[in-house]
Motif scaffolding. Structure first.
Motif, PDB file in Angstrom:
ATOM      1  N   ALA A 214      11.314   8.400  -9.444  1.00  0.00           N
ATOM      2  CA  ALA A 214      10.727   7.055  -8.591  1.00  0.00           C
ATOM      3  C   ALA A 214       9.827   7.512  -7.633  1.00  0.00           C
ATOM      4  O   ALA A 214       8.930   6.962  -7.175  1.00  0.00           O
ATOM      5  CB  ALA A 214      12.067   6.373  -8.210  1.00  0.00           C
ATOM      6  N   PHE A 215      10.472   8.696  -6.884  1.00  0.00           N
ATOM      7  CA  PHE A 215       9.714   9.250  -5.713  1.00  0.00           C
ATOM      8  C   PHE A 215       8.196   9.700  -6.181  1.00  0.00           C
ATOM      9  O   PHE A 215       7.029   9.155  -5.704  1.00  0.00           O
ATOM     10  CB  PHE A 215      10.395  10.292  -4.941  1.00  0.00           C
ATOM     11  N   LEU A 216       8.199  10.322  -7.258  1.00  0.00           N
ATOM     12  CA  LEU A 216       7.016  11.088  -7.705  1.00  0.00           C
ATOM     13  C   LEU A 216       6.130  10.024  -8.389  1.00  0.00           C
ATOM     14  O   LEU A 216       4.726  10.358  -8.418  1.00  0.00           O
ATOM     15  CB  LEU A 216       7.392  12.339  -8.768  1.00  0.00           C
ATOM     16  N   GLU A 217       6.623   9.012  -8.958  1.00  0.00           N
ATOM     17  CA  GLU A 217       5.683   7.933  -9.736  1.00  0.00           C
ATOM     18  C   GLU A 217       5.597   6.628  -8.884  1.00  0.00           C
ATOM     19  O   GLU A 217       5.016   5.800  -9.272  1.00  0.00           O
ATOM     20  CB  GLU A 217       6.396   7.747 -11.055  1.00  0.00           C
ATOM     21  N   SER A 218       5.815   6.828  -7.787  1.00  0.00           N
ATOM     22  CA  SER A 218       5.896   5.552  -6.981  1.00  0.00           C
ATOM     23  C   SER A 218       4.537   5.322  -6.563  1.00  0.00           C
ATOM     24  O   SER A 218       3.524   6.190  -6.278  1.00  0.00           O
ATOM     25  CB  SER A 218       6.725   5.656  -5.583  1.00  0.00           C
ATOM     26  N   PRO A 219       3.772   4.115  -6.549  1.00  0.00           N
ATOM     27  CA  PRO A 219       2.569   3.707  -6.282  1.00  0.00           C
ATOM     28  C   PRO A 219       1.900   4.375  -4.746  1.00  0.00           C
ATOM     29  O   PRO A 219       0.794   4.665  -4.872  1.00  0.00           O
ATOM     30  CB  PRO A 219       2.489   2.086  -6.475  1.00  0.00           C
ATOM     31  N   LEU A 220       3.072   4.240  -3.952  1.00  0.00           N
ATOM     32  CA  LEU A 220       2.589   4.600  -2.548  1.00  0.00           C
ATOM     33  C   LEU A 220       2.316   6.176  -2.615  1.00  0.00           C
ATOM     34  O   LEU A 220       1.149   6.603  -2.266  1.00  0.00           O
ATOM     35  CB  LEU A 220       3.677   4.164  -1.636  1.00  0.00           C
ATOM     36  N   ILE A 221       3.211   6.970  -3.062  1.00  0.00           N
ATOM     37  CA  ILE A 221       3.403   8.441  -3.034  1.00  0.00           C
ATOM     38  C   ILE A 221       2.239   8.966  -3.949  1.00  0.00           C
ATOM     39  O   ILE A 221       1.424   9.648  -3.478  1.00  0.00           O
ATOM     40  CB  ILE A 221       4.715   9.092  -3.257  1.00  0.00           C
ATOM     41  N   ALA A 222       2.317   8.517  -5.430  1.00  0.00           N
ATOM     42  CA  ALA A 222       1.375   9.074  -6.394  1.00  0.00           C
ATOM     43  C   ALA A 222      -0.002   8.629  -6.374  1.00  0.00           C
ATOM     44  O   ALA A 222      -0.995   9.452  -6.636  1.00  0.00           O
ATOM     45  CB  ALA A 222       2.177   8.653  -7.811  1.00  0.00           C
ATOM     46  N   GLY A 223      -0.095   7.544  -5.558  1.00  0.00           N
ATOM     47  CA  GLY A 223      -1.465   6.892  -5.542  1.00  0.00           C
ATOM     48  C   GLY A 223      -2.165   7.454  -4.421  1.00  0.00           C
ATOM     49  O   GLY A 223      -3.488   7.385  -4.491  1.00  0.00           O
ATOM     50  N   TYR A 224      -1.510   8.090  -3.451  1.00  0.00           N
ATOM     51  CA  TYR A 224      -2.290   8.480  -2.319  1.00  0.00           C
ATOM     52  C   TYR A 224      -2.191   9.922  -1.625  1.00  0.00           C
ATOM     53  O   TYR A 224      -3.249  10.457  -1.122  1.00  0.00           O
ATOM     54  CB  TYR A 224      -2.111   7.462  -0.993  1.00  0.00           C
ATOM     55  N   TRP A 225      -1.050  10.204  -2.016  1.00  0.00           N
ATOM     56  CA  TRP A 225      -0.727  11.730  -1.273  1.00  0.00           C
ATOM     57  C   TRP A 225      -0.277  12.817  -2.247  1.00  0.00           C
ATOM     58  O   TRP A 225      -0.393  13.992  -2.082  1.00  0.00           O
ATOM     59  CB  TRP A 225       0.243  11.612  -0.118  1.00  0.00           C
TER      60      TRP A 225
END
Length: 297
Positions: A214-225
């Protein structure tokens, strides 16, 4: 014309990033400075326009809002929203139009969001905001602070160690740890851009994830950092490192969610100093964080 994939990313930003991330800054802004009841407001990197539309409604009969973003698909989404809301006091400009935008008297409030941009984007944004603000107008900008994502970097180091990459990547990882500026760095950048009466307000937001996936695929984390962080990993090891990250997160968190904290700052300033004012305001709300040794990790 934005592609279907670009449109999908813009809708994803509107549905997930805006309520999860952008609204935190909007709340910090409204809690820190009084928003004008009239006049002209400029928003740079406005996302999908939540704050722009809110302010345009507020100033419907007393002022105008100009909104700009570097993503054409997000701008198109704002245009669609604006048409539905029938707001004739909201102007929407792309990056090139903003660069050529003639505003003789300047804006009463200019706000820039650099929190999702590469760190090197903040100084030129501060210069742009200074150029656009009018006499007596207010400048505000958002940025991430050093010490963000420390929970992840600790696990990242462990994953690199498990994959026999820690020794080779220790220097790049150290560079990643120092990617974001300290409050002192932001103050220096603001001074370099010609800003005065600089004040910094810090905030810490914590985000929870139910699993490593869930962390690695989250739009916030995966999308920007995430891609920026993993860019130090050799291509042949990317899948192995990702799998190790996921396993470590799930192993360490037990039955609890995995939490990541992000430290952010709201800078407020003016283009001209107030008579008798001191730029080194002793009442800045950043002092406690400046003295936090964790901020120097």
């Amino acid at each position: 014309m934005p592609s279907p994939d670009d449109r999908t990313r813009a809708f994803l930003h509107d549905l997930t990033i805006s309520p999860l991330w952008c609204e935190c800054f909007h709340q910090l802004l409204t809690e820190t400075i009084p928003l004008p009841e009239s006049g002209h407001i400029l928003l740079v990197e406005c996302g999908t326009g939540g704050l722009a539309i809110e302010l345009a409604h507020r100033l419907r009969d007393t002022g105008t809002v100009t909104a700009s973003d570097s993503d054409p698909a997000r701008l198109q989404l704002i245009r669609d929203k604006c048409q539905v809301a029938k707001l004739d006091n909201l102007r929407i400009l792309d990056r090139d139009q903003l660069a050529d935008d003639p505003v003789a008297e300047g804006y009463d409030l200019v706000v820039g969001d650099a929190s999702l941009l590469p760190t090197e984007a903040l100084p030129p944004m501060l210069t742009l905001l200074r150029e656009r603000v009018g006499d007596g107008g207010q400048i505000a900008a958002y940025a991430l602070l050093r010490g963000s994502f420390d929970e992840f970097f600790s696990i990242f180091w462990e994953a690199l160690y498990e994959c026999d990459l820690a020794e080779d990547l220790s220097v790049p990882l150290e560079t990643l740890l120092r990617t974001h500026p300290t409050l002192a760095d932001i103050r220096a950048q603001a001074t370099g851009a010609g800003l005065h009466n600089v004040a910094l307000t810090s905030s810490k937001e914590t985000f929870s994830f139910d699993s490593g996936h869930a962390f690695l695929e989250s739009p916030l984390i995966a999308g920007y950092w995430l891609d920026r962080w993993l860019s130090i990993v050799p291509r042949d090891y990317l899948r192995t490192v990702r799998d190790s990250l996921c396993d470590i997160i799930d192993r360490d968190r037990g039955t609890y969610p995995f939490e990541v904290s992000i430290k952010a700052a709201l800078l407020t300033a003016h283009a001209e100093p107030f008579p008798g004012a001191d730029d080194e305001d002793p009442e800045d709300k950043d002092l406690e964080l400046e003295e936090d040794p964790e901020n120097d990790v």
